[in-house]
Design an enzyme around this catalytic site. Structure first.
Site, mmCIF file in Angstrom:
data_model
loop_
_atom_site.group_PDB
_atom_site.id
_atom_site.type_symbol
_atom_site.label_atom_id
_atom_site.label_comp_id
_atom_site.label_asym_id
_atom_site.label_seq_id
_atom_site.Cartn_x
_atom_site.Cartn_y
_atom_site.Cartn_z
ATOM 1 C CB SER A 179 -0.828 0.066 1.111
ATOM 2 O OG SER A 179 -0.017 0.226 2.313
ATOM 3 C CE LYS A 180 -2.550 6.320 -1.696
ATOM 4 N NZ LYS A 180 -3.889 7.316 -1.488
#
Ligand code: GLU
Length: 466
Positions: free
Chosen positions: A240-241
């Site tokens: 994810s980010k």
């Protein structure tokens, strides 16, 4: 003829996972001398954005993944999907469903409460043909899923996967606002575009049986599927980010080379023995789907940096110099002398992992007001080293050449005079010229900076010492 596609939805930037999917499709088609198609799946008008389309196209181009066909945009093809939905409706393979959203939500909640799977209860599936009670009401079109039997497919990575039809819902293919849904558009496009192989993330496995049933209903041949395990962060959570840059283009901005990133992405789930370094030609030659692993791969920033360092060192210096320029410009350094730039690259690339790091480490070559490391100054520009600098400057001014051969005796003479090791002579000079204790070899630094700059910097350093 092999034909693959990358079919991103422009509801976000092109990230590492998407880029890897694109690359695997690209490599597979090129390996088989086939065609690679780019299709933008933008039927979700609310979430699709032009800026994401640009990020996706820009990211792929930067990486070096060129498409042979497209980009196609699904929003230009909506009539085609509607036509197919009505074709299924006419053939009795789909039906109009008039159930309201509220009603469906209530049923869903009830099913969940009772511990069941929240499937549509098929209220409208068998409405009599002459039913007029719903006339004029908004409707969706649902696919008539077989009520029994199985759907099986032979996944090129995971082997045979089987689903029971009763696990699958009568999915909506056309919404009440006349917009088609993903599982429907994807089948029509892949069929009409002649896609032979679909490589995508294994988060799509559950969609595949639904899509296969639609292929069958439309009487189109289904392609082969290859579901690639997702990418995890080092903490084993889905990437994810949190685990790094959100857009592939951020890696460009951070000074990574597309060759390194492409090499890294290819090895993210695929292996060819224990080989780590692949040129694009080699990837194409060696890539195959059975060599893609079945377990999630882990995104490892250290390995990416290591690979980047490798390409920094091995690509032609001229080429690196060219790509180095924007990073210098970003620091306000413009139009440096080309020959000098290449020479700096040849020296600095041994140490720098990225172009950005190299720019930051090279500031003193271009600017006289370069930053000076205070610890280095306190340690090496002292009253004890001042005479060394003074002597060096005097000898330096008398040099007629800045070749290493000409500089060497000067340093040697000082080591004898001060009965010191070369490092004790060189470090004060280095701090005076570069503002820090780490740099390429001092003779190289001096030759690159040139007579005037070296003279000025030494004088300034000498004057700064009390
Ligand atoms: N638009 C879909 C996505 O971005 C494509 C999935 C597929 O490859 O079929 O997830």
């Amino acid at each position: 003829m092999v034909k693959t596609r990358f079919a991103p939805s422009p509801t976000g930037n092109l990230h590492i996972g998407g880029a890897r999917t694109a690359l695997f499709n690209y490599l597979y088609s090129k390996h088989h001398k086939g065609i690679f198609v780019l299709r933008i799946e933008d039927t979700d008008v609310e979430r699709s954005k032009q800026e994401y389309v640009e990020d996706i196209l820009g990211g792929l181009s930067w990486l070096g993944i060129n498409w042979d066909e497209g980009p196609y945009y699904q929003k230009d093809r909506v009539d085609l999907y509607r036509e197919h939905a009505f074709r299924l409706l006419g053939a009795g393979l789909a039906y109009k469903c008039y159930c309201s959203t509220e009603m469906l939500e209530e049923k869903r909640k009830k099913a969940l409460k009772e511990g069941g799977k929240p499937h549509y209860d098929r209220t409208c599936r068998d409405l009599p043909a002459d039913d007029v009670s719903n006339e004029g009401k908004p409707f969706v079109i649902r696919f008539k899923n077989p009520l029994s039997g199985e759907v099986s497919f032979d996944d090129l990575i995971r082997g045979t996967i089987t689903f029971r039809c009763e696990e699958l819902d009568d999915l909506i293919i056309l919404r009440s606002d006349n917009t088609p849904t993903y599982n429907f558009t994807v089948v029509i496009d892949d069929a009409l575009m002649g896609i032979t192989h679909i490589v995508r993330g294994d988060d799509h496995i559950n969609n595949t049986p639904r899509q296969i049933l639609i292929y069958e209903a439309l009487n189109y041949p289904a392609p082969r599927f290859a579901h690639v395990p997702l990418i995890h962060g080092k903490d084993k959570a889905r990437l994810s980010k949190r685990h790094g840059a959100t857009s592939l283009l951020e890696y460009r901005n951070e000074g990574f080379l597309p060759e390194a990133l492409m090499n890294y992405l290819a090895r993210l789930g695929w292996a060819h023995g224990d080989q780590e370094i692949f040129s694009q030609e080699e990837m194409i030659e060696k890539f195959d789907l059975p060599n893609v692993g079945k377990s999630p791969s882990v995104f490892d920033m250290d390995k990416l940096s290591w690979l980047n360092g490798h390409y920094m060192k091995t690509l032609p210096a001229q080429d690196i110099a060219e790509r180095f320029l924007p990073f210098l410009e970003h620091m306000g350094i413009s139009a440096p002398d080309r020959a000098q730039l290449v020479r700096i690259v040849m020296n600095q690339r041994e140490r720098a992992k990225t172009l950005k790091e190299m720019a930051q480490a090279s500031e003193y070559f271009f600017r006289d007001d370069f930053p000076v490391d205070e610890t280095a100054r306190t340690k090496f520009l002292t009253s004890a080293t001042k005479p060394i600098l003074v002597d060096f400057l005097e000898g330096f001014n008398a040099l007629s050449s800045l070749d290493e051969e000409a500089q060497k005796p000067l340093i040697e003479g000082l080591t004898q005079k001060y009965n010191a090791k070369p490092v004790n002579i060189i470090q004060p000079i280095r701090v005076a010229l570069c503002g820090k204790t780490v740099s390429p070899g001092i003779f190289e630094v001096i030759a690159i900076l040139g007579k005037e700059k070296v003279g000025k910097r030494l004088t300034k350093a000498i004057e700064s010492i009390q």
